[in-house]
Design a protein around this motif. Sequence first.
Motif: not given
Length: 570
Positions: A407-408, A457-459, A466-467, A500-502
């Motif tokens: 993930s990026v 996933y990363i956000t 950093i989640c 998915g995450i945001c």
Amino acid sequence: MAESSDEQAAMQHYLVCGTEECQQNGQFYCNACHRPLCEQCRDEHLKSPDNQDHEIVFYRYRKHQLPVEKCKLHPTRNIDMLCTECQIPLCSKCSTMKKHKGHEFDDLEDIYAMKYALWQGEFSKIQKYLLPTTQGLKTDIEEDAIEIKKIMESIRTSMKVESESLKNLVDEVTSENINHTHTMEKSLLKMLKSQETTYVDYIAYLWKMSDEFQGYLSTNNKKLLFTMTLKIQTVPETTKPVPPVFTAGQFNKDDVTKLLGKVNVPNTKPEKRKVQPMKAVTIHMKSTEKKLEQSKEKSDMKQTLSLSSSVTKVREFSVPGVNNVYHVSVDKSDRLWVIDIFNLVKIDLQGNLLQKIKISNGFTGCHTVTQDGGLIYSEMHKKAIYRITPDRKITELIKTGDWIPLSVHSSSINGDILVGMKTYKEAKVTRYSKAGKEIQNIQMDNKEQELYSYPRYITENFNGDICTSDYNKRAVVVVNKSGQHRFSYKGLGPEFLPWGICTDVLGHILVCDKDKKSLHLLDQDGGFLTIILSPQQGIKDPRGVCVDDENNLYVGQYYTNTVTVYKYLQ
């Protein structure tokens, strides 16, 4: 929405209504009673004549309760007021003492709430403006240092070129001068050889004459001596050669410096680095300022943004070239980037296909929009991160070595690149600069336990947290920007399968749950707030999610090529 008993039990450690035996979501807060309330209990609470003046706000805008402190003079009472004349905190009984007679008193809880809001505002200023600004300046300095090194290396190269050029000219002139000496030497030696031949011939002539005269002297005929005339040729004249003289060149170090040039610092005043003026950098800060102002006025709280009572579908896109939507990103031109298993595609607002790329990261949050409107994506099999510029040029940005990039995410705060990656046995999150330089590795918590297993996933949240959505850990793992573990959210029931995450402008964390086929909304500290999308709202299997600058929520699903847009803030 009705909840199972398991879900209700699992929610007990989250935000629950403070009314006895009520297990609903306590999204409101009574500042007078200092307890959370659900929507129904809020309405019941305000119906009571005793509660007509109670101030009820959304939970995140609550007035923080004054910490309990006992009065030293009256240990059975709490300190709850401030003498405005003496400027000391005291209890209600202290206010009746003679030394405070005639003085005015303020509610210490109001003062505490106001100060708390002020410090919250300052904290937000640090997190959202001062730190990103100074980090940006630090990055500028690092980039300037790189540029200076390039410039100085270019100058040194130019110096060497000039020096080599002068050396070549010196060698050429020296060679010509040496060749000229050989020519001059040859000419002089030729002249001397001719003179030598002249004298050799003259010596031979003298020997001949000597022999001839010797014969005359030895003859008996003496008359010959009287009749012959003695005549000998004179010695031939020759000239000595004039040797050449070397005249040394007239030059010094300054002359050479003028020939080669030198480095000068321009007489230019250094330009000050630009610091952007602080604006209302986040809606969260605006809310804090309003909260302070309205606390002073004791008026109703009116926030710029809050959760809507319902989620509204705005529009829906059909994405050509994909069968599923595992991840979605929106750039500054409102164009969508979507990926299924092997296809990364870009479409416009009309659903027209603009670009399509074959990649190998289909089941992860493998792409992210950058600050300049470009795109960064990861390639699992190639173990590399690539950049797509707005003009569609693709370049390799980062090689991840033995680590597989899953993930990026490109930070909207400072442009840093966060990458979730793994090997056969380990997993980590690595921070890179926007130029691709490795800055930070996050792998262990403070107990030396592995934080991640499969960071799919990363956000990044507005406060720098950093989640990461970690499917194998069955958790949303959140660390602060220093890499220290803050919390892990593990859902509402026994099974939680995050995808998915945001995050949004209010610091909410939104994460898809594959098991419940729903979208969870958390506060920035991991507290569950609500499920904003579920099968009851027509959602079937959410996998990819993002929020754009206009607070529109984009949701991509499994087994369909549609992206649905919702409004959930008002």
